[in-house]
Design an enzyme around this catalytic site. Structure first.
Site, PDB file in Angstrom:
ATOM      1  CG  ASP A  16      -2.081   0.946   1.105  1.00  0.00           C
ATOM      2  OD1 ASP A  16      -2.352   1.430  -0.017  1.00  0.00           O
ATOM      3  OD2 ASP A  16      -2.719   1.230   2.136  1.00  0.00           O
ATOM      4  CG  ASN A  18       1.836   1.527  -5.253  1.00  0.00           C
ATOM      5  OD1 ASN A  18       2.771   1.346  -4.467  1.00  0.00           O
ATOM      6  ND2 ASN A  18       1.345   0.569  -6.027  1.00  0.00           N
ATOM      7  NE  ARG A  20      -1.389   6.603   1.336  1.00  0.00           N
ATOM      8  CZ  ARG A  20      -1.528   5.688   2.277  1.00  0.00           C
ATOM      9  NH1 ARG A  20      -1.318   6.013   3.542  1.00  0.00           N
ATOM     10  NH2 ARG A  20      -1.882   4.459   1.950  1.00  0.00           N
ATOM     11  CG  HIS A  33      -0.491   1.994  -9.375  1.00  0.00           C
ATOM     12  ND1 HIS A  33      -0.684   1.535  -8.082  1.00  0.00           N
ATOM     13  CD2 HIS A  33      -1.595   2.725  -9.680  1.00  0.00           C
ATOM     14  CE1 HIS A  33      -1.863   1.966  -7.644  1.00  0.00           C
ATOM     15  NE2 HIS A  33      -2.428   2.697  -8.588  1.00  0.00           N
ATOM     16  CB  SER A  61      -8.764  -5.468  -2.929  1.00  0.00           C
ATOM     17  OG  SER A  61      -9.399  -4.223  -3.148  1.00  0.00           O
ATOM     18  CB  THR A  62     -13.190  -8.044  -4.388  1.00  0.00           C
ATOM     19  OG1 THR A  62     -13.049  -7.962  -2.960  1.00  0.00           O
ATOM     20  CG2 THR A  62     -12.833  -9.454  -4.843  1.00  0.00           C
ATOM     21  NE  ARG A  67      -7.700   1.913  -5.509  1.00  0.00           N
ATOM     22  CZ  ARG A  67      -6.516   1.999  -4.945  1.00  0.00           C
ATOM     23  NH1 ARG A  67      -5.476   2.398  -5.653  1.00  0.00           N
ATOM     24  NH2 ARG A  67      -6.347   1.701  -3.670  1.00  0.00           N
ATOM     25  CG  LEU A 127       9.454 -17.127  -3.654  1.00  0.00           C
ATOM     26  CD1 LEU A 127       9.465 -17.105  -2.135  1.00  0.00           C
ATOM     27  CD2 LEU A 127       9.830 -15.746  -4.201  1.00  0.00           C
ATOM     28  NE  ARG A 194      -7.827   0.879   5.456  1.00  0.00           N
ATOM     29  CZ  ARG A 194      -7.601   2.181   5.675  1.00  0.00           C
ATOM     30  NH1 ARG A 194      -7.791   2.689   6.872  1.00  0.00           N
ATOM     31  NH2 ARG A 194      -7.200   2.974   4.698  1.00  0.00           N
ATOM     32  CG  LEU A 195      -6.342  -7.942   8.147  1.00  0.00           C
ATOM     33  CD1 LEU A 195      -7.205  -9.065   8.704  1.00  0.00           C
ATOM     34  CD2 LEU A 195      -5.174  -8.541   7.370  1.00  0.00           C
ATOM     35  CB  SER A 196      -7.734  -3.506   3.016  1.00  0.00           C
ATOM     36  OG  SER A 196      -7.467  -2.288   3.679  1.00  0.00           O
TER      37      SER A 196
HETATM   38  C1  IPE Z   1      -5.381  -2.789  -0.137  1.00  0.00           C
HETATM   39  O1  IPE Z   1      -5.079  -1.446  -0.287  1.00  0.00           O
HETATM   40  C2  IPE Z   1      -5.381  -3.468  -1.484  1.00  0.00           C
HETATM   41  C3  IPE Z   1      -4.098  -3.590  -2.144  1.00  0.00           C
HETATM   42  C4  IPE Z   1      -2.942  -3.231  -1.676  1.00  0.00           C
HETATM   43  C5  IPE Z   1      -4.147  -4.221  -3.445  1.00  0.00           C
HETATM   44  P1  IPE Z   1      -6.200  -0.324  -0.453  1.00  0.00           P
HETATM   45  O2  IPE Z   1      -5.483   0.957  -0.617  1.00  0.00           O
HETATM   46  O3  IPE Z   1      -7.160  -0.707  -1.504  1.00  0.00           O
HETATM   47  O4  IPE Z   1      -6.956  -0.393   0.949  1.00  0.00           O
HETATM   48  P2  IPE Z   1      -7.787   0.718   1.717  1.00  0.00           P
HETATM   49  O5  IPE Z   1      -8.796   1.238   0.751  1.00  0.00           O
HETATM   50  O6  IPE Z   1      -6.821   1.769   2.153  1.00  0.00           O
HETATM   51  O7  IPE Z   1      -8.379  -0.004   2.885  1.00  0.00           O
HETATM   52  C1  IPE Z   2      -1.647   0.224  -3.340  1.00  0.00           C
HETATM   53  O1  IPE Z   2      -1.428   1.586  -3.455  1.00  0.00           O
HETATM   54  C2  IPE Z   2      -1.809  -0.434  -4.686  1.00  0.00           C
HETATM   55  C3  IPE Z   2      -3.168  -0.856  -4.996  1.00  0.00           C
HETATM   56  C4  IPE Z   2      -4.217  -0.791  -4.209  1.00  0.00           C
HETATM   57  C5  IPE Z   2      -3.377  -1.419  -6.335  1.00  0.00           C
HETATM   58  P1  IPE Z   2      -2.600   2.638  -3.387  1.00  0.00           P
HETATM   59  O2  IPE Z   2      -2.950   3.026  -4.778  1.00  0.00           O
HETATM   60  O3  IPE Z   2      -3.721   2.138  -2.548  1.00  0.00           O
HETATM   61  O4  IPE Z   2      -1.868   3.845  -2.648  1.00  0.00           O
HETATM   62  P2  IPE Z   2      -2.500   4.897  -1.659  1.00  0.00           P
HETATM   63  O5  IPE Z   2      -3.122   4.122  -0.542  1.00  0.00           O
HETATM   64  O6  IPE Z   2      -3.520   5.667  -2.449  1.00  0.00           O
HETATM   65  O7  IPE Z   2      -1.355   5.724  -1.222  1.00  0.00           O
HETATM   66 MG    MG Z   3      -4.123   2.336  -0.571  1.00  0.00          MG
END
Ligand code: IPE
Ligand code: IPE
Ligand code: MG
Length: 240
Positions: A16, A18, A20, A33, A61-62, A67, A127, A194-196
């Site tokens: 998580d 990317n 920001r 990304h 994620s589902t 987005r 791996l 969180r686990l998301s």
């Molecule tokens: C969790 O991150 C999903 C992935 C890293 C693929 P999110 O950025 O989607 O989660 P939330 O929305 O902050 O909970």
């Molecule tokens: C995680 O980075 C990658 C995916 C969910 C695909 P984010 O895109 O959620 O990055 P933030 O949380 O907005 O910084």
């Molecule tokens: Mg995120």
């Protein structure tokens, strides 16, 4: 110092931060990304070197379908770029790729690359690299329940025969799919606690390590720190 005798067997990562990372640099989200994909390449190599046997990364994620179309298709495009640039080396390094999640609704070229990566590496014994794609913990539990309900309806399974193992076997990680053990360590980058919807069933007794580092900045040193933190924990699994 890393204790090489106590390396977690299965490490699962919520990659998580990317967005920001890109925002801080006034760059478009896709630049984040893209940088995240590069960080992932390094961590796959690093996990292998540390002796981790299973590495599972949360790539989509589902819920990430919420987005923008541009971002979603950009992420799927990165899968193509990743496989095209890395498959040869992954295979040479004996890495075995699998996907957790129903990736059939991704764009055809992404599906094709994933199928190719899985097929090419299927006999590799190094791996196990699992990519959670269109993955949701609740969704996989729902799918497992559906599969079990069909067996009960067909008369091949009695309700009283349903055990935790039956439910686990039908998850993406279960015996009927990727067949991998529960994660010992779950790492989440970017500071969110969180686990998301990640590995809900499987992480019942996992150790959690949360780092403020944004995913594109997460490198081998940070990874080592997380494993050291894991090694400082005392796991009890409900016992004394
Ligand atoms: C969790 O991150 C999903 C992935 C890293 C693929 P999110 O950025 O989607 O989660 P939330 O929305 O902050 O909970
Ligand atoms: C995680 O980075 C990658 C995916 C969910 C695909 P984010 O895109 O959620 O990055 P933030 O949380 O907005 O910084
Ligand atoms: Mg995120």
């Amino acid at each position: 110092m890393l204790d090489m005798e106590r390396i977690p067997k299965h490490v699962a990562i919520v990659m998580d931060g990317n967005g920001r990372w890109a925002d801080k640099r006034l760059l478009p989200k896709m630049a984040g990304h893209n940088a995240g994909m590069k960080a992932m390449k390094e961590i796959v190599k690093c996990a292998d070197q540390f002796g981790v046997k299973y590495l599972t990364v949360y790539a989509f994620s589902t819920e990430n379908w919420k987005r923008s179309v541009e971002e979603v298709s950009g992420i799927f495009k990165l899968i193509v770029v990743y496989v095209d640039s890395e498959l040869k080396e992954l295979n040479e390094n004996n890495v075995n790729v699998s996907v957790l999640g129903d990736y059939s609704m991704l764009p055809a070229e992404s599906v094709e690359r994933l199928d190719r990566a899985i097929e090419t590496t299927k006999d590799n014994t190094g791996l196990r690299f699992n990519i959670a794609l269109n993955y949701g913990g609740r969704d996989e539990i729902r799918r497992s329940v559906t599969a079990i309900a069909h067996e009960v309806k067909a008369g091949t399974l009695k309700p009283e025969e349903i055990t935790e193992e039956t439910i686990a076997a039908n998850l993406w990680t279960g015996k009927r799919h990727a067949d991998i053990p529960d994660p010992d360590l779950v790492i989440r980058t970017s500071g969110e606690k969180r686990l998301s919807n990640y590995l809900l069933w499987q992480s019942a007794y996992s150790e959690f390590v949360i780092t403020d580092t944004l995913w594109p900045d997460f490198g081998p040193e940070k990874f080592k720190d997380c494993i050291e933190e894991f090694q400082s924990r005392k796991r009890r699994f409900g016992g004394r």
